[in-house]
Design a protein around this motif. Sequence first.
Motif, PDB file in Angstrom:
ATOM      1  N   THR A  63      -5.977   7.980   0.069  1.00  0.00           N
ATOM      2  CA  THR A  63      -5.842   8.818   1.255  1.00  0.00           C
ATOM      3  C   THR A  63      -4.446   8.681   1.837  1.00  0.00           C
ATOM      4  O   THR A  63      -3.812   7.619   1.724  1.00  0.00           O
ATOM      5  CB  THR A  63      -6.891   8.458   2.320  1.00  0.00           C
ATOM      6  N   GLU A  64      -3.963   9.757   2.444  1.00  0.00           N
ATOM      7  CA  GLU A  64      -2.660   9.749   3.096  1.00  0.00           C
ATOM      8  C   GLU A  64      -2.853   9.594   4.594  1.00  0.00           C
ATOM      9  O   GLU A  64      -3.673  10.279   5.208  1.00  0.00           O
ATOM     10  CB  GLU A  64      -1.884  11.031   2.780  1.00  0.00           C
ATOM     11  N   LEU A  65      -2.094   8.681   5.179  1.00  0.00           N
ATOM     12  CA  LEU A  65      -2.183   8.382   6.601  1.00  0.00           C
ATOM     13  C   LEU A  65      -0.814   8.584   7.257  1.00  0.00           C
ATOM     14  O   LEU A  65       0.213   8.440   6.595  1.00  0.00           O
ATOM     15  CB  LEU A  65      -2.640   6.933   6.796  1.00  0.00           C
ATOM     16  N   PRO A  66      -0.784   8.895   8.560  1.00  0.00           N
ATOM     17  CA  PRO A  66      -1.914   9.210   9.443  1.00  0.00           C
ATOM     18  C   PRO A  66      -2.434  10.621   9.175  1.00  0.00           C
ATOM     19  O   PRO A  66      -1.830  11.380   8.431  1.00  0.00           O
ATOM     20  CB  PRO A  66      -1.304   9.114  10.833  1.00  0.00           C
ATOM     21  N   THR A  67      -3.530  10.957   9.816  1.00  0.00           N
ATOM     22  CA  THR A  67      -4.074  12.297   9.678  1.00  0.00           C
ATOM     23  C   THR A  67      -3.496  13.205  10.759  1.00  0.00           C
ATOM     24  O   THR A  67      -3.313  12.787  11.903  1.00  0.00           O
ATOM     25  CB  THR A  67      -5.613  12.287   9.772  1.00  0.00           C
ATOM     26  N   GLY A  68      -3.166  14.433  10.399  1.00  0.00           N
ATOM     27  CA  GLY A  68      -2.638  15.391  11.379  1.00  0.00           C
ATOM     28  C   GLY A  68      -1.263  14.998  11.891  1.00  0.00           C
ATOM     29  O   GLY A  68      -0.573  14.137  11.338  1.00  0.00           O
ATOM     30  N   ASN A  69      -0.865  15.628  13.000  1.00  0.00           N
ATOM     31  CA  ASN A  69       0.442  15.368  13.615  1.00  0.00           C
ATOM     32  C   ASN A  69       0.255  14.450  14.813  1.00  0.00           C
ATOM     33  O   ASN A  69       0.234  14.880  15.961  1.00  0.00           O
ATOM     34  CB  ASN A  69       1.093  16.689  14.035  1.00  0.00           C
ATOM     35  N   VAL A  70       0.102  13.166  14.530  1.00  0.00           N
ATOM     36  CA  VAL A  70      -0.181  12.206  15.593  1.00  0.00           C
ATOM     37  C   VAL A  70       1.007  12.036  16.535  1.00  0.00           C
ATOM     38  O   VAL A  70       0.856  11.647  17.697  1.00  0.00           O
ATOM     39  CB  VAL A  70      -0.614  10.854  14.994  1.00  0.00           C
ATOM     40  N   ILE A  71       2.203  12.333  16.064  1.00  0.00           N
ATOM     41  CA  ILE A  71       3.390  12.211  16.919  1.00  0.00           C
ATOM     42  C   ILE A  71       3.312  13.191  18.079  1.00  0.00           C
ATOM     43  O   ILE A  71       3.559  12.834  19.241  1.00  0.00           O
ATOM     44  CB  ILE A  71       4.682  12.443  16.098  1.00  0.00           C
ATOM     45  N   GLU A 115       8.597   8.163   8.542  1.00  0.00           N
ATOM     46  CA  GLU A 115       8.485   6.740   8.866  1.00  0.00           C
ATOM     47  C   GLU A 115       7.030   6.298   8.957  1.00  0.00           C
ATOM     48  O   GLU A 115       6.696   5.140   8.673  1.00  0.00           O
ATOM     49  CB  GLU A 115       9.191   6.437  10.184  1.00  0.00           C
ATOM     50  N   LEU A 116       6.150   7.206   9.368  1.00  0.00           N
ATOM     51  CA  LEU A 116       4.741   6.874   9.543  1.00  0.00           C
ATOM     52  C   LEU A 116       3.946   6.963   8.251  1.00  0.00           C
ATOM     53  O   LEU A 116       2.887   6.347   8.124  1.00  0.00           O
ATOM     54  CB  LEU A 116       4.100   7.821  10.562  1.00  0.00           C
ATOM     55  N   LYS A 117       4.419   7.722   7.301  1.00  0.00           N
ATOM     56  CA  LYS A 117       3.631   8.066   6.129  1.00  0.00           C
ATOM     57  C   LYS A 117       3.208   6.829   5.336  1.00  0.00           C
ATOM     58  O   LYS A 117       4.024   5.990   4.959  1.00  0.00           O
ATOM     59  CB  LYS A 117       4.418   9.019   5.226  1.00  0.00           C
ATOM     60  N   VAL A 118       1.900   6.733   5.088  1.00  0.00           N
ATOM     61  CA  VAL A 118       1.323   5.649   4.293  1.00  0.00           C
ATOM     62  C   VAL A 118       0.389   6.255   3.259  1.00  0.00           C
ATOM     63  O   VAL A 118      -0.459   7.088   3.590  1.00  0.00           O
ATOM     64  CB  VAL A 118       0.535   4.659   5.182  1.00  0.00           C
ATOM     65  N   ASN A 119       0.549   5.840   2.021  1.00  0.00           N
ATOM     66  CA  ASN A 119      -0.378   6.223   0.957  1.00  0.00           C
ATOM     67  C   ASN A 119      -1.240   5.008   0.644  1.00  0.00           C
ATOM     68  O   ASN A 119      -0.746   3.998   0.143  1.00  0.00           O
ATOM     69  CB  ASN A 119       0.386   6.693  -0.285  1.00  0.00           C
ATOM     70  N   LEU A 120      -2.516   5.110   0.958  1.00  0.00           N
ATOM     71  CA  LEU A 120      -3.432   3.972   0.827  1.00  0.00           C
ATOM     72  C   LEU A 120      -4.451   4.239  -0.275  1.00  0.00           C
ATOM     73  O   LEU A 120      -5.130   5.257  -0.272  1.00  0.00           O
ATOM     74  CB  LEU A 120      -4.153   3.732   2.150  1.00  0.00           C
ATOM     75  N   THR A 121      -4.558   3.302  -1.208  1.00  0.00           N
ATOM     76  CA  THR A 121      -5.539   3.381  -2.290  1.00  0.00           C
ATOM     77  C   THR A 121      -6.392   2.116  -2.268  1.00  0.00           C
ATOM     78  O   THR A 121      -5.876   1.019  -2.053  1.00  0.00           O
ATOM     79  CB  THR A 121      -4.843   3.509  -3.663  1.00  0.00           C
ATOM     80  N   PHE A 122      -7.696   2.283  -2.475  1.00  0.00           N
ATOM     81  CA  PHE A 122      -8.592   1.122  -2.490  1.00  0.00           C
ATOM     82  C   PHE A 122      -9.818   1.440  -3.328  1.00  0.00           C
ATOM     83  O   PHE A 122     -10.113   2.599  -3.625  1.00  0.00           O
ATOM     84  CB  PHE A 122      -9.006   0.724  -1.068  1.00  0.00           C
ATOM     85  N   ASN A 123     -10.539   0.383  -3.695  1.00  0.00           N
ATOM     86  CA  ASN A 123     -11.793   0.534  -4.436  1.00  0.00           C
ATOM     87  C   ASN A 123     -12.967   0.403  -3.484  1.00  0.00           C
ATOM     88  O   ASN A 123     -12.986  -0.472  -2.612  1.00  0.00           O
ATOM     89  CB  ASN A 123     -11.918  -0.533  -5.526  1.00  0.00           C
TER      90      ASN A 123
END
Length: 250
Positions: A220-228, A195-203
Amino acid sequence: MLDKLKRLTKTKSFHICMILVIIVVILFIVGMLVLRYNVEGETNMPFNLSKIAIISTQEGFDDGQTETRWSFDVHQANDIYLYIDKNDSYDKTEVIQSVVVDNFQIEANHTENIKLYKPDTEAENVIFQYKDEDIIQSLEYTGDVESDLKNLKISNQGGIVAFRCSNNYIAKYQSDEEEINHNELLKKAGVTEEELKVNLTFNLNIKLESGKEYQAEITTELPTGNVIEEGNTSTEITNFDDIIFKRIRN
């Protein structure tokens, strides 16, 4: 035999063949250079991306309901810091005019919940807030004598660019407990990593006063690590083998 070769070299067809061979060799060399540039990009830029730092957190905000002692809307935020340093090996003097972050592309389960924020100019103790006026579609830091993160200024000899990618309203958590640990909100609300996984691309665009402009696409893939489980996580990225800067303006 030598006479035949001399006569052959003087024929029109021989000259045409030699011209064609030279053209093919030139095109081959140009093609190899273009291919190498597409693979390696700029190898000696005046300013380099030296580090990407990502801090992932979770926060709960009172939603105003009174049925339980606590009732929170839970957000999961990712603060992204891009470090741009001067290349000491570059033999010319260059000055940063601006650094632009744009062309955001987001892949997530609920893209409508993903918001991008610039640093808040008014908050004293934090860099980011969840204000509607701080929501961005693109971000520009202008070159200045000194860096000023919150006022979107970067030193013209290198500095930091920052923005927040937040997964808002990822969950709602209600409880009658005496105390609440905000670092456990995602876990207690039953939020999953998927549910948390975000794939973010930018210039990332670095524009110089000389007119040169360099651009790279960053994913980059967000969030980093096991934030839960950990509540707050962070990472630093320094390996940029997959990030290719190209000059888009001379």
